[in-house]
Design an enzyme around this catalytic site. Structure first.
Site, PDB file in Angstrom:
ATOM      1  N   ASN A  99     -16.947 -24.885 -14.326  1.00 17.39           N
ATOM      2  CA  ASN A  99     -15.962 -25.729 -13.845  1.00 17.39           C
ATOM      3  C   ASN A  99     -14.637 -25.366 -14.558  1.00 17.39           C
ATOM      4  OD1 ASN A  99     -15.306 -28.463 -12.589  1.00 17.39           O
ATOM      5  ND2 ASN A  99     -14.877 -28.730 -14.602  1.00 17.39           N
ATOM      6  N   GLU A 100     -13.615 -25.478 -13.916  1.00 16.36           N
ATOM      7  CA  GLU A 100     -12.192 -25.325 -14.366  1.00 16.36           C
ATOM      8  C   GLU A 100     -12.357 -24.602 -15.542  1.00 16.36           C
ATOM      9  OE1 GLU A 100     -11.203 -29.470 -14.490  1.00 16.36           O
ATOM     10  OE2 GLU A 100     -11.112 -29.731 -12.450  1.00 16.36           O
ATOM     11  N   ARG A 107     -22.653 -31.342  -5.292  1.00 16.63           N
ATOM     12  CA  ARG A 107     -22.037 -30.299  -6.273  1.00 16.63           C
ATOM     13  C   ARG A 107     -22.514 -31.006  -7.468  1.00 16.63           C
ATOM     14  NH1 ARG A 107     -16.962 -29.638  -9.549  1.00 16.63           N
ATOM     15  NH2 ARG A 107     -16.837 -27.590 -10.234  1.00 16.63           N
ATOM     16  N   TRP A 115     -14.540 -35.680  -5.572  1.00 23.04           N
ATOM     17  CA  TRP A 115     -15.076 -36.112  -6.800  1.00 23.04           C
ATOM     18  C   TRP A 115     -14.995 -37.515  -6.693  1.00 23.04           C
ATOM     19  CZ3 TRP A 115     -17.246 -33.512 -10.676  1.00 23.04           C
ATOM     20  CH2 TRP A 115     -17.256 -34.233 -11.920  1.00 23.04           C
ATOM     21  N   HIS A 132      -9.180 -26.929  -7.045  1.00 20.40           N
ATOM     22  CA  HIS A 132      -9.007 -28.300  -7.108  1.00 20.40           C
ATOM     23  C   HIS A 132      -7.983 -28.966  -7.063  1.00 20.40           C
ATOM     24  CE1 HIS A 132     -13.080 -27.978 -10.153  1.00 20.40           C
ATOM     25  NE2 HIS A 132     -13.245 -27.402  -9.005  1.00 20.40           N
ATOM     26  N   TYR A 190      -5.546 -31.963  -7.139  1.00 23.24           N
ATOM     27  CA  TYR A 190      -5.289 -33.189  -7.537  1.00 23.24           C
ATOM     28  C   TYR A 190      -3.660 -33.348  -7.737  1.00 23.24           C
ATOM     29  CZ  TYR A 190     -10.057 -34.051  -9.104  1.00 23.24           C
ATOM     30  OH  TYR A 190     -11.628 -34.050  -9.124  1.00 23.24           O
ATOM     31  N   GLU A 232     -12.953 -29.700  -5.635  1.00 26.19           N
ATOM     32  CA  GLU A 232     -12.749 -31.161  -5.888  1.00 26.19           C
ATOM     33  C   GLU A 232     -11.506 -31.466  -5.469  1.00 26.19           C
ATOM     34  OE1 GLU A 232     -12.800 -32.092 -10.292  1.00 26.19           O
ATOM     35  OE2 GLU A 232     -14.541 -30.944 -10.652  1.00 26.19           O
TER      36      GLU A 232
END
Length: 446
Positions: free
Chosen positions: A155-156, A78, A282, A224, A226, A253
């Site tokens: 992205n985001e 990516r 990531w 993503h 996290y 991610e």
């Protein structure tokens, strides 16, 4: 009476066909495509992403990272790009070069515009509409690459501002419509709001409507993971909500640690394996701002692998165990062996050929093709001896060991069994000095 029946029958058939046309989703005609919630490559084979993010926009000179990421077993990279709103713009020529590097290293290229990160929270962030402007401006680099490139719009693209996030579905659908109207036939990847983590479930609850809005029905959703996903229950619940509805989802991610909490990377990796869901870790190197612990290698040096890198590359459910190359590349690296490449005569039921794929100052990438003879085999071993002091630094799709100048490569668990006449490939990176002659190789059945 017959006329009335014929008219009624024709009307009924027209109604049936119109209902079928409405009910059946359109499918992309080229390249990657989505079917029944899963991603398939241009050959019609299911493709599960196992990849690494590379911050190309900020480290455009680190082009060797593509081969290095491949050497660790990834099937996807990516690539961070910039539209020019927040960082230096990656122009058409640069994007075309990135795609060529992906293809040369037999990687599927997921290209993303990073300038949209945190829109609504970050004043400098670009909108999805501005990201689409960028994609249209560099479209010539993307044309004809649908077999190898997935377009991650931005992205985001939304932060945590609830009033702004309420527009996620409409803004995302509008962006997809503009790309389709402009002629993009690629699989499109869309990121979740809440800095990609979708803790408000905005993407989860609107995914079906957004998917249906794509005239090609060729959209993949990206979450993503996290600190929001710090328990197994949260990871499993979110991913299963997509899988149970046959909606395509990838973990675009994730990390092993983050400023907002401690992600459950073990569950992320095990659940994606069990559900057949892709992931992209990531990131390869170059992190700053207090999250340097997310570097997989230090200072873009593949010899300095971090604990996070080892977790991704060789840990349980990592690349070495779960990554499978896209069938558009045929398995292994992308050599084009010439007729003069040395090939062994049939020995022990298999043959092998060695080809140098790419070469640069002091370094090279090579590939070995193993082919079964007239009968199936369940394992193989390839050996050769270097004549010019070459050495191997890393490999993929084989267990490669060296003793002095002699090299031995044996199959891994997924490519040892070959049908009669079938082939597989493995590859490696090495160093040379003075000369890099092609050695003679031999193959034997294990």
């Amino acid at each position: 009476m017959r006329t009335r029946i014929a008219i009624a029958s024709s009307a009924l058939l027209a109604l049936v066909f119109s209902l079928l046309a409405f009910a059946l989703p359109a499918q992309a005609e080229t390249g990657f495509h989505v079917n029944n919630g899963r991603l398939y490559d241009a050959n019609g084979n299911e493709f599960i992403m196992r990849g690494v993010s590379h911050p190309h926009a900020w480290y455009a000179g680190e082009t060797g990272s593509f081969a290095e990421i491949k050497s660790f077993g990834a099937n996807t990279v990516r690539v961070v790009l910039s539209s020019g709103h927040r960082w230096t713009r990656n122009d058409t020529a640069d994007v075309a070069n990135v795609i060529s590097l992906c293809r040369a290293n037999r990687l599927i290229c997921v290209l993303e515009v990073h300038d949209t990160t945190g829109y609504g929270d970050e004043g400098a962030a670009a909108t999805l509409d501005q990201a689409v402007d960028y994609w249209i401006s560099i479209q010539s680099a993307m044309q004809g690459q649908e077999d190898y490139v997935i377009l991650n719009i931005g992205n985001e693209p939304f932060g945590n501002n609830a009033s702004v996030n309420a527009n996620w579905a409409s803004a995302t659908s509008s962006a997809i419509d503009r790309l389709r109207d402009a002629g993009f036939d690629h699989t499109i990847m869309v990121d979740a709001p809440n800095w990609g983590q979708d803790w408000s479930f905005t993407m989860r609850d609107n995914a079906q409507a957004v998917f249906n809005s794509d005239p090609d029905r060729n959209t993949v959703f990206s979450v993503h993971m996290y600190g929001v996903f710090d328990t197994a229950a949260e990871v499993n619940s979110y991913l299963n909500s997509f899988r149970s509805r046959n909606l395509p989802i990838v973990v675009g991610e994730f990390g092993h640690n983050h400023s907002d909490g401690d992600p459950d990377e073990n569950t992320i990796m095990s659940t994606t394996r069990s559900l057949g869901i892709g992931w992209i870790g990531w990131s390869y190197s170059g992190n700053g701002g207090g999250v340097e612990y997310l570097d997989m290698v230090q200072n873009f040096n593949p010899a300095n692998v971090t604990d996070w890198g080892r977790r991704i590359f060789t840990g349980t459910d990592g690349l070495s165990q779960t990554s499978r190359e896209a069938s558009v590349y045929g398995g292994g690296p992308d050599p084009s062996p010439s007729p003069t490449d040395p090939t062994t005569p049939p020995t022990g039921g298999c043959t092998a050929s060695y080809a140098v794929v790419g070469q640069w100052s002091s370094g090279f990438q090579a590939a070995v093709t193993v082919t079964a003879g007239d009968a199936p085999i369940s394992g193989w071993q390839v050996t050769w001896t270097y004549a010019n002091g070459q050495s191997i630094s890393s490999s993929w799709s084989a267990n490669v060991t060296s003793s002095g100048s002699r090299v031995t490569a044996t199959n891994v668990n997924y490519n040892g069994s070959l049908a009669a006449g079938a082939s597989t490939q493995f590859g490696f990176l090495g160093s040379w000095n003075g000369s890099n002659s092609v050695p003679s190789v031999s193959c034997a059945v294990r």
